[in-house]
Design a protein around this motif. Structure first.
Motif, PDB file in Angstrom:
ATOM      1  N   TYR A 177      -8.866  -6.629   6.637  1.00 11.58           N
ATOM      2  CA  TYR A 177      -8.310  -5.751   7.673  1.00 11.58           C
ATOM      3  C   TYR A 177      -7.135  -6.413   8.387  1.00 11.58           C
ATOM      4  CZ  TYR A 177     -11.830  -2.062   7.384  1.00 11.58           C
ATOM      5  OH  TYR A 177     -12.613  -1.011   6.969  1.00 11.58           O
ATOM      6  N   MET A 178      -7.238  -7.702   8.653  1.00 10.06           N
ATOM      7  CA  MET A 178      -6.152  -8.407   9.330  1.00 10.06           C
ATOM      8  C   MET A 178      -4.906  -8.463   8.453  1.00 10.06           C
ATOM      9  SD  MET A 178      -7.069  -9.108  12.350  1.00 10.06           S
ATOM     10  CE  MET A 178      -5.746 -10.239  12.802  1.00 10.06           C
ATOM     11  N   LEU A 179      -5.081  -8.722   7.161  1.00 11.83           N
ATOM     12  CA  LEU A 179      -3.942  -8.829   6.248  1.00 11.83           C
ATOM     13  C   LEU A 179      -3.265  -7.472   6.018  1.00 11.83           C
ATOM     14  CD1 LEU A 179      -5.386 -11.311   3.580  1.00 11.83           C
ATOM     15  CD2 LEU A 179      -3.680 -11.797   5.345  1.00 11.83           C
ATOM     16  N   THR A 180      -4.064  -6.415   6.061  1.00 15.27           N
ATOM     17  CA  THR A 180      -3.503  -5.082   5.782  1.00 15.27           C
ATOM     18  C   THR A 180      -3.124  -4.310   7.053  1.00 15.27           C
ATOM     19  OG1 THR A 180      -5.724  -4.091   5.725  1.00 15.27           O
ATOM     20  CG2 THR A 180      -4.801  -4.876   3.641  1.00 15.27           C
ATOM     21  N   LYS A 181      -3.342  -4.914   8.208  1.00 14.83           N
ATOM     22  CA  LYS A 181      -3.072  -4.210   9.468  1.00 14.83           C
ATOM     23  C   LYS A 181      -1.665  -3.624   9.543  1.00 14.83           C
ATOM     24  CE  LYS A 181      -3.575  -4.680  14.477  1.00 14.83           C
ATOM     25  NZ  LYS A 181      -3.987  -5.600  15.578  1.00 14.83           N
ATOM     26  N   PRO A 182      -0.622  -4.356   9.109  1.00 14.88           N
ATOM     27  CA  PRO A 182       0.727  -3.771   9.170  1.00 14.88           C
ATOM     28  C   PRO A 182       0.901  -2.532   8.280  1.00 14.88           C
ATOM     29  CG  PRO A 182       0.839  -6.156   8.903  1.00 14.88           C
ATOM     30  CD  PRO A 182      -0.583  -5.760   8.666  1.00 14.88           C
ATOM     31  N   LEU A 183      -0.004  -2.352   7.321  1.00 14.33           N
ATOM     32  CA  LEU A 183       0.122  -1.237   6.380  1.00 14.33           C
ATOM     33  C   LEU A 183      -0.612   0.022   6.840  1.00 14.33           C
ATOM     34  CD1 LEU A 183      -0.467  -3.170   3.032  1.00 14.33           C
ATOM     35  CD2 LEU A 183       1.730  -2.549   4.079  1.00 14.33           C
ATOM     36  N   TRP A 184      -1.393  -0.074   7.935  1.00 13.26           N
ATOM     37  CA  TRP A 184      -2.199   1.074   8.335  1.00 13.26           C
ATOM     38  C   TRP A 184      -1.363   2.323   8.634  1.00 13.26           C
ATOM     39  CZ3 TRP A 184      -7.020   1.933   7.297  1.00 13.26           C
ATOM     40  CH2 TRP A 184      -7.885   0.853   7.082  1.00 13.26           C
ATOM     41  N   PRO A 185      -0.204   2.220   9.296  1.00 11.11           N
ATOM     42  CA  PRO A 185       0.599   3.442   9.498  1.00 11.11           C
ATOM     43  C   PRO A 185       0.967   4.122   8.178  1.00 11.11           C
ATOM     44  CG  PRO A 185       1.373   1.691  10.937  1.00 11.11           C
ATOM     45  CD  PRO A 185       0.396   1.057  10.000  1.00 11.11           C
ATOM     46  N   LEU A 186       1.301   3.325   7.159  1.00 11.38           N
ATOM     47  CA  LEU A 186       1.613   3.892   5.851  1.00 11.38           C
ATOM     48  C   LEU A 186       0.366   4.480   5.204  1.00 11.38           C
ATOM     49  CD1 LEU A 186       3.544   4.375   3.480  1.00 11.38           C
ATOM     50  CD2 LEU A 186       3.026   2.041   2.701  1.00 11.38           C
ATOM     51  N   LEU A 187      -0.761   3.780   5.334  1.00 12.45           N
ATOM     52  CA  LEU A 187      -2.008   4.272   4.747  1.00 12.45           C
ATOM     53  C   LEU A 187      -2.418   5.609   5.349  1.00 12.45           C
ATOM     54  CD1 LEU A 187      -4.100   0.969   4.536  1.00 12.45           C
ATOM     55  CD2 LEU A 187      -3.120   2.273   2.641  1.00 12.45           C
ATOM     56  N   ARG A 188      -2.161   5.800   6.643  1.00 14.61           N
ATOM     57  CA  ARG A 188      -2.491   7.081   7.271  1.00 14.61           C
ATOM     58  C   ARG A 188      -1.738   8.226   6.607  1.00 14.61           C
ATOM     59  NH1 ARG A 188      -1.015   4.462  12.309  1.00 14.61           N
ATOM     60  NH2 ARG A 188      -2.744   3.107  12.932  1.00 14.61           N
ATOM     61  N   VAL A 189      -0.483   7.942   6.244  1.00 13.27           N
ATOM     62  CA  VAL A 189       0.341   8.962   5.596  1.00 13.27           C
ATOM     63  C   VAL A 189      -0.118   9.186   4.154  1.00 13.27           C
ATOM     64  CG1 VAL A 189       2.671   9.565   4.836  1.00 13.27           C
ATOM     65  CG2 VAL A 189       2.326   8.463   7.064  1.00 13.27           C
ATOM     66  N   VAL A 190      -0.345   8.096   3.436  1.00 10.49           N
ATOM     67  CA  VAL A 190      -0.693   8.197   2.021  1.00 10.49           C
ATOM     68  C   VAL A 190      -2.087   8.785   1.818  1.00 10.49           C
ATOM     69  CG1 VAL A 190      -1.128   6.863  -0.081  1.00 10.49           C
ATOM     70  CG2 VAL A 190       0.841   6.306   1.369  1.00 10.49           C
ATOM     71  N   LEU A 191      -3.047   8.321   2.601  1.00  8.69           N
ATOM     72  CA  LEU A 191      -4.426   8.754   2.413  1.00  8.69           C
ATOM     73  C   LEU A 191      -4.750  10.060   3.123  1.00  8.69           C
ATOM     74  CD1 LEU A 191      -6.282   5.324   2.718  1.00  8.69           C
ATOM     75  CD2 LEU A 191      -5.714   6.587   0.636  1.00  8.69           C
TER      76      LEU A 191
END
Length: 233
Positions: free
Chosen positions: A170-184
Motif C-alpha cells: 500500500y505504501m509503495l502504490t500510494k502515489p498510484l491510487w488516484p490513477l487506480l480510482r479512474v482505471v478500476l
C-alpha cells in the motif's frame, strides 16, 4: 442497533468500526479481539480475548446483537493449507456457531475475497478454503448471512494494514491510487465503503448473499446518498 465487530484492529475492521461509530442508528459497538483498538467512544465497548476460538468466558456479553461484522483474516502467503484452514475456516466457524446459538436474529457479514471458490475444488488453496468457509456460514441459523468479496480496497483516514507485506504494498502504490480510482472505477472500494455497505445490508438487506466489489460500491454509494439526505433535512 447493536453490532459486534471481530477484527476491528485490521485495515478493513478499522474502517468498519469508524462507520459504525458514526452511524445514527447504531447504539452500541462491541469489538472482540486479541488487543484493544485504542479508540475511546461512548458507543464503544471492547472485549479482549487471548483465544478467539473459545468464547466461553465472554458468552454473557455476546447475546442481544443485531449484526456481526467479521473482519478477521490473514494472508495465505507461506502457509500450508492445514494452517490456513485453522485460522480461516476453523476459527470463523467456532465463533459464528456460538453467535448463531446466542443471536438467531443476527445478520452475519463475512469479509471474504474476490476470486473465492464456492465449489471448494479449485487449484488455488486460499480460494478453496474461503469457499468452504462461506458455504458453511450460509448453513448456520442466522437471520441472514452476507459474503463480501472486495478486491482492491483503498484505506482512508490514515488507516493502515497490520500485515507487513500488505502495508508495504500500500505504501509503495500510494502515489498510484488516484490513477487506480479512474482505471478500476466501481471495482475499487474504500474502507468506508465496506463499513457503509455492512450497515446497509443489516438494515435493508440485499438482493443476493454474495456481494462483489461492484455490488459493495453501489450499496455504499446509496447509503451515502441516504445519509446526506438525512443530514440535509
Amino acid at each position: 442497533m447493536k453490532v459486534l465487530i471481530y477484527g476491528a484492529t485490521g485495515m478493513v475492521g478499522q474502517g468498519v468500526l469508524r462507520e459504525c461509530l458514526r452511524a445514527r442508528d447504531v447504539e452500541l459497538v462491541q469489538t472482540v479481539g486479541r488487543r484493544e483498538t485504542g479508540i475511546e467512544h461512548p458507543k464503544l465497548r471492547e472485549k479482549v480475548l487471548a483465544d478467539l476460538a473459545d468464547s466461553r468466558t465472554i458468552e454473557p456479553d455476546l447475546s442481544g446483537f443485531d449484526a456481526c461484522y467479521f473482519c478477521l483474516g490473514v494472508s495465505s502467503f507461506g502457509m500450508s493449507e492445514a494452517d490456513y484452514t485453522r485460522v480461516t475456516y476453523d476459527l470463523t466457524l467456532a465463533i459464528a456457531t456460538t453467535l448463531a446459538r446466542l443471536n438467531p436474529r443476527m445478520t452475519f457479514v463475512y469479509v471474504s475475497g474476490s476470486g473465492t471458490d464456492s465449489s471448494e475444488r479449485g487449484r488455488t488453496m486460499w480460494a478453496r478454503v474461503k469457499g468452504r468457509t462461506e458455504n458453511a456460514l450460509q448453513r448456520l441459523p442466522f437471520r441472514a448471512v452476507y459474503l463480501f468479496r472486495p478486491g482492491a480496497i483503498e484505506p482512508l483516514e490514515g488507516i493502515r494494514s497490520k500485515t507487513r507485506m500488505y502495508h508495504l504494498v500500500y505504501m509503495l502504490t500510494k502515489p498510484l491510487w488516484p490513477l487506480l480510482r479512474v482505471v478500476l472505477g466501481d471495482r475499487l472500494v474504500t474502507t468506508a465503503d465496506v463499513g457503509r455497505a455492512m450497515l446497509a445490508v443489516t438494515t435493508r438487506g440485499a438482493p443476493k448473499n454474495v456481494l462483489e466489489a461492484r455490488d459493495l460500491h453501489a450499496i455504499a454509494a446509496d447509503q451515502a446518498r441516504r445519509d446526506a439526505t438525512v443530514d440535509a433535512a
